[in-house]
Design a protein around this motif. Sequence first.
Motif, PDB file in Angstrom:
ATOM      1  N   LEU A  94     -78.738 -58.348  28.386  1.00 21.32           N
ATOM      2  CA  LEU A  94     -79.792 -58.110  28.367  1.00 21.32           C
ATOM      3  C   LEU A  94     -80.665 -59.504  27.747  1.00 21.32           C
ATOM      4  CD1 LEU A  94     -81.937 -54.844  28.409  1.00 21.32           C
ATOM      5  CD2 LEU A  94     -80.894 -56.317  30.496  1.00 21.32           C
ATOM      6  N   SER A  95     -79.681 -60.575  27.463  1.00 20.80           N
ATOM      7  CA  SER A  95     -79.927 -61.709  26.746  1.00 20.80           C
ATOM      8  C   SER A  95     -79.061 -62.217  27.504  1.00 20.80           C
ATOM      9  CB  SER A  95     -79.191 -61.552  25.261  1.00 20.80           C
ATOM     10  OG  SER A  95     -77.466 -61.024  24.985  1.00 20.80           O
ATOM     11  N   SER A  96     -79.112 -63.633  27.341  1.00 19.63           N
ATOM     12  CA  SER A  96     -78.749 -65.054  27.585  1.00 19.63           C
ATOM     13  C   SER A  96     -77.290 -65.943  27.057  1.00 19.63           C
ATOM     14  CB  SER A  96     -80.047 -65.752  27.330  1.00 19.63           C
ATOM     15  OG  SER A  96     -80.551 -66.660  25.860  1.00 19.63           O
ATOM     16  N   GLY A  97     -76.730 -65.513  26.187  1.00 17.06           N
ATOM     17  CA  GLY A  97     -76.154 -65.511  25.114  1.00 17.06           C
ATOM     18  C   GLY A  97     -74.483 -65.516  25.687  1.00 17.06           C
ATOM     19  N   GLY A  98     -73.122 -65.932  25.221  1.00 23.72           N
ATOM     20  CA  GLY A  98     -71.963 -66.444  26.310  1.00 23.72           C
ATOM     21  C   GLY A  98     -70.921 -64.569  26.243  1.00 23.72           C
ATOM     22  N   TYR A  99     -71.490 -64.032  25.006  1.00 22.04           N
ATOM     23  CA  TYR A  99     -71.154 -62.614  25.666  1.00 22.04           C
ATOM     24  C   TYR A  99     -71.505 -62.146  26.763  1.00 22.04           C
ATOM     25  CZ  TYR A  99     -67.731 -62.617  21.005  1.00 22.04           C
ATOM     26  OH  TYR A  99     -67.424 -62.330  19.716  1.00 22.04           O
ATOM     27  N   SER A 100     -72.973 -62.128  26.487  1.00 21.27           N
ATOM     28  CA  SER A 100     -73.567 -61.832  28.315  1.00 21.27           C
ATOM     29  C   SER A 100     -72.914 -62.447  29.484  1.00 21.27           C
ATOM     30  CB  SER A 100     -74.998 -62.053  27.575  1.00 21.27           C
ATOM     31  OG  SER A 100     -76.333 -61.611  28.755  1.00 21.27           O
ATOM     32  N   SER A 101     -73.204 -63.688  28.640  1.00 18.02           N
ATOM     33  CA  SER A 101     -72.502 -64.041  30.176  1.00 18.02           C
ATOM     34  C   SER A 101     -71.402 -63.770  30.984  1.00 18.02           C
ATOM     35  CB  SER A 101     -73.199 -65.936  30.331  1.00 18.02           C
ATOM     36  OG  SER A 101     -71.880 -66.380  29.609  1.00 18.02           O
ATOM     37  N   THR A 142     -78.206 -58.785  40.515  1.00 20.41           N
ATOM     38  CA  THR A 142     -77.761 -58.096  39.956  1.00 20.41           C
ATOM     39  C   THR A 142     -78.154 -56.877  39.111  1.00 20.41           C
ATOM     40  OG1 THR A 142     -76.272 -60.111  39.930  1.00 20.41           O
ATOM     41  CG2 THR A 142     -76.473 -59.192  38.009  1.00 20.41           C
ATOM     42  N   LYS A 143     -79.093 -57.404  38.850  1.00 21.47           N
ATOM     43  CA  LYS A 143     -80.491 -56.025  38.346  1.00 21.47           C
ATOM     44  C   LYS A 143     -80.637 -55.083  38.935  1.00 21.47           C
ATOM     45  CE  LYS A 143     -83.978 -59.691  37.457  1.00 21.47           C
ATOM     46  NZ  LYS A 143     -85.771 -59.892  37.992  1.00 21.47           N
ATOM     47  N   GLU A 144     -79.957 -54.842  40.476  1.00 22.92           N
ATOM     48  CA  GLU A 144     -80.444 -53.573  41.038  1.00 22.92           C
ATOM     49  C   GLU A 144     -79.180 -53.044  40.627  1.00 22.92           C
ATOM     50  OE1 GLU A 144     -80.778 -54.248  44.878  1.00 22.92           O
ATOM     51  OE2 GLU A 144     -82.987 -54.441  44.978  1.00 22.92           O
ATOM     52  N   LEU A 145     -77.734 -53.636  40.465  1.00 24.46           N
ATOM     53  CA  LEU A 145     -76.660 -53.089  39.947  1.00 24.46           C
ATOM     54  C   LEU A 145     -76.110 -52.783  38.388  1.00 24.46           C
ATOM     55  CD1 LEU A 145     -73.331 -52.482  39.949  1.00 24.46           C
ATOM     56  CD2 LEU A 145     -72.997 -54.527  39.854  1.00 24.46           C
ATOM     57  N   ALA A 146     -77.382 -53.550  38.248  1.00 27.10           N
ATOM     58  CA  ALA A 146     -77.026 -52.738  36.464  1.00 27.10           C
ATOM     59  C   ALA A 146     -78.094 -52.036  36.270  1.00 27.10           C
ATOM     60  CB  ALA A 146     -78.444 -54.257  35.214  1.00 27.10           C
ATOM     61  N   ILE A 147     -78.523 -51.475  36.811  1.00 27.76           N
ATOM     62  CA  ILE A 147     -79.998 -49.882  36.636  1.00 27.76           C
ATOM     63  C   ILE A 147     -79.104 -49.205  37.405  1.00 27.76           C
ATOM     64  CG2 ILE A 147     -81.990 -48.914  37.992  1.00 27.76           C
ATOM     65  CD1 ILE A 147     -83.632 -51.405  37.814  1.00 27.76           C
ATOM     66  N   GLU A 148     -78.817 -49.646  38.344  1.00 27.68           N
ATOM     67  CA  GLU A 148     -77.382 -48.161  39.115  1.00 27.68           C
ATOM     68  C   GLU A 148     -76.045 -48.076  37.460  1.00 27.68           C
ATOM     69  OE1 GLU A 148     -73.405 -48.123  42.509  1.00 27.68           O
ATOM     70  OE2 GLU A 148     -75.539 -49.917  42.769  1.00 27.68           O
ATOM     71  N   MET A 149     -76.265 -48.805  37.061  1.00 26.59           N
ATOM     72  CA  MET A 149     -74.863 -48.816  36.677  1.00 26.59           C
ATOM     73  C   MET A 149     -75.203 -47.653  35.284  1.00 26.59           C
ATOM     74  SD  MET A 149     -72.279 -52.239  36.860  1.00 26.59           S
ATOM     75  CE  MET A 149     -70.709 -52.134  37.947  1.00 26.59           C
ATOM     76  N   TYR A 150     -76.460 -48.350  34.705  1.00 24.85           N
ATOM     77  CA  TYR A 150     -77.084 -47.652  33.558  1.00 24.85           C
ATOM     78  C   TYR A 150     -77.214 -45.946  33.887  1.00 24.85           C
ATOM     79  CZ  TYR A 150     -78.774 -51.700  30.252  1.00 24.85           C
ATOM     80  OH  TYR A 150     -79.071 -52.562  28.921  1.00 24.85           O
ATOM     81  N   ARG A 151     -77.098 -45.490  35.120  1.00 23.33           N
ATOM     82  CA  ARG A 151     -77.604 -44.239  35.788  1.00 23.33           C
ATOM     83  C   ARG A 151     -76.372 -43.412  35.662  1.00 23.33           C
ATOM     84  NH1 ARG A 151     -82.168 -46.035  40.408  1.00 23.33           N
ATOM     85  NH2 ARG A 151     -83.381 -45.647  38.384  1.00 23.33           N
ATOM     86  N   THR A 152     -74.606 -44.462  35.967  1.00 23.09           N
ATOM     87  CA  THR A 152     -73.974 -43.399  35.428  1.00 23.09           C
ATOM     88  C   THR A 152     -73.609 -42.697  34.824  1.00 23.09           C
ATOM     89  OG1 THR A 152     -72.740 -45.897  36.930  1.00 23.09           O
ATOM     90  CG2 THR A 152     -71.222 -44.005  35.975  1.00 23.09           C
TER      91      THR A 152
END
Length: 490
Positions: A94-101, A142-152
């Motif tokens: 949820l950040s914008s740094g290099g590790y995030s990307s 991408t947002k939808e995927l994030a939420i889906e994966m958070y719930r796993t």
Amino acid sequence: MDQPPDRSKRPWKFSTFVYSTSILFLLLSIFLLGFTSTDLYKVQSLRFTFTANRIYSYLQFLLSFHDKNPKSKSETLDPASSTSHCVLWMAPFLSSGGYSSEAWSYILSLHNHLTNPRFRITIEHHGDLESVEFWNGLAKETKELAIEMYRTQCRPNETIVVCHSEPGAWYPPLFETLPCPPTGYEGFLSVIGRTMFETDRVNPEHVKRCNQMDHVWVPTEFHVSSFVQSGVDSSKVVKIVQPVDVGFFDPSKYEPLDLMAVGDLVLGSGMKNAGLGFVFLSVFKWEQRKGWDVLLKAYLREFSGKDNVALFLLTNAYHSDSDFGNKILDFVEELNIEEPRNGYPFVYVIDKHIAQVDLPRLYKAADAFVLPTRGEGWGRPIVEAMAMSLPVIATNWSGPTEYLTEQNGYPLVVEEMSEVKEGPFEGHQWAEPSVDKLRVLMRHVMSNPDEAKVKGNRGRDDMVKNFAPEVVAKVVADQIERIFDEKIRT
């Protein structure tokens, strides 16, 4: 020096802390910011809903794992969550740094290009601070995927954890962040550290943390060498290159971004709507490591207003204020470069947030990309520019040596190595790129557009061949499946 206490031996105290502070943080955010700050509220809700509850369930499972009563083990988690092996990928999603990307590039590559995978993926935010602006700039899918994966949900003893961050964030963290692994090193099937450094070595504390991991993934041969020479167990170190989304960063799909609409003129005179000539683009955080001083020296000494050239700097603050225009003017004054008779060449600063979905248009608007960096873990803007078929000038040291060649770009000569004077890597060495050679290369690229175009096209071809998501997804999946196979055999 005394060893830090093993917090994994005290799961109830740690779980109470995580759970309670997450609730308090959420309630405090609601109280202070109100429900009008809907985006931030959503992020905090996401953190609370998934992070706190999942860590609590991990700790509950670890308690039952050591319980002699097998019934308690089966009751700890929903049996439906253990139908296959899992990978818990913890990174600054949820950040914008290099590790995030970088983390997103792996997750999207694995999600989109694995057929019948043998493992599920769940993600957690870890490391850098959350950025609502970054979250809002992500594609809807991408947002939808994030939420889906958070719930796993996953059982720890069937889970490989990937700690994708700098080692100071690993368990126990040296600063405030969700630790990785979230409950210590016990109970998980295997733990992988994914990290990199921009200097010639790894700190002793970070070497120690790397050696706690079962495996350490680094992006380049440069890192394999520097990590092992610094004391990281060579049997743990594995090179896993980064993917670049060549489908997303495809120049044939986009119209150029209006650079003058987003850039602020700092140097040069003339009508802002008079149009641009040859455009150099650089993308970086405002820090010494990125070599912005080298870039400005070379550019201002080589060009003047008569050259019909412009330099656009997309930058953001890094432990500093964001008054970049005045910083540049102060630097020019310190250089004591006399203003040419025809005036300074144009220098524009873009300090506004450019959403991820608009980045290809930014590259599309440039004629060449330049970054005289002193050291890179990988150099994500460099490979994005190459994927967009831009001719690239970048320092021939550290991360870029993995992909930048004389055939597909313009490697910049290193004049000497210098000592890092401040910050966490003080005393390390990094590169000092040649100002004079950079002047020559920038003039050459501008004066030889046909040659530059050929190299730019070769750069994209190399990105497609060696670093496309489907290529790297297979490499990562093979490594993960090999670990699962080894654990099953033992």
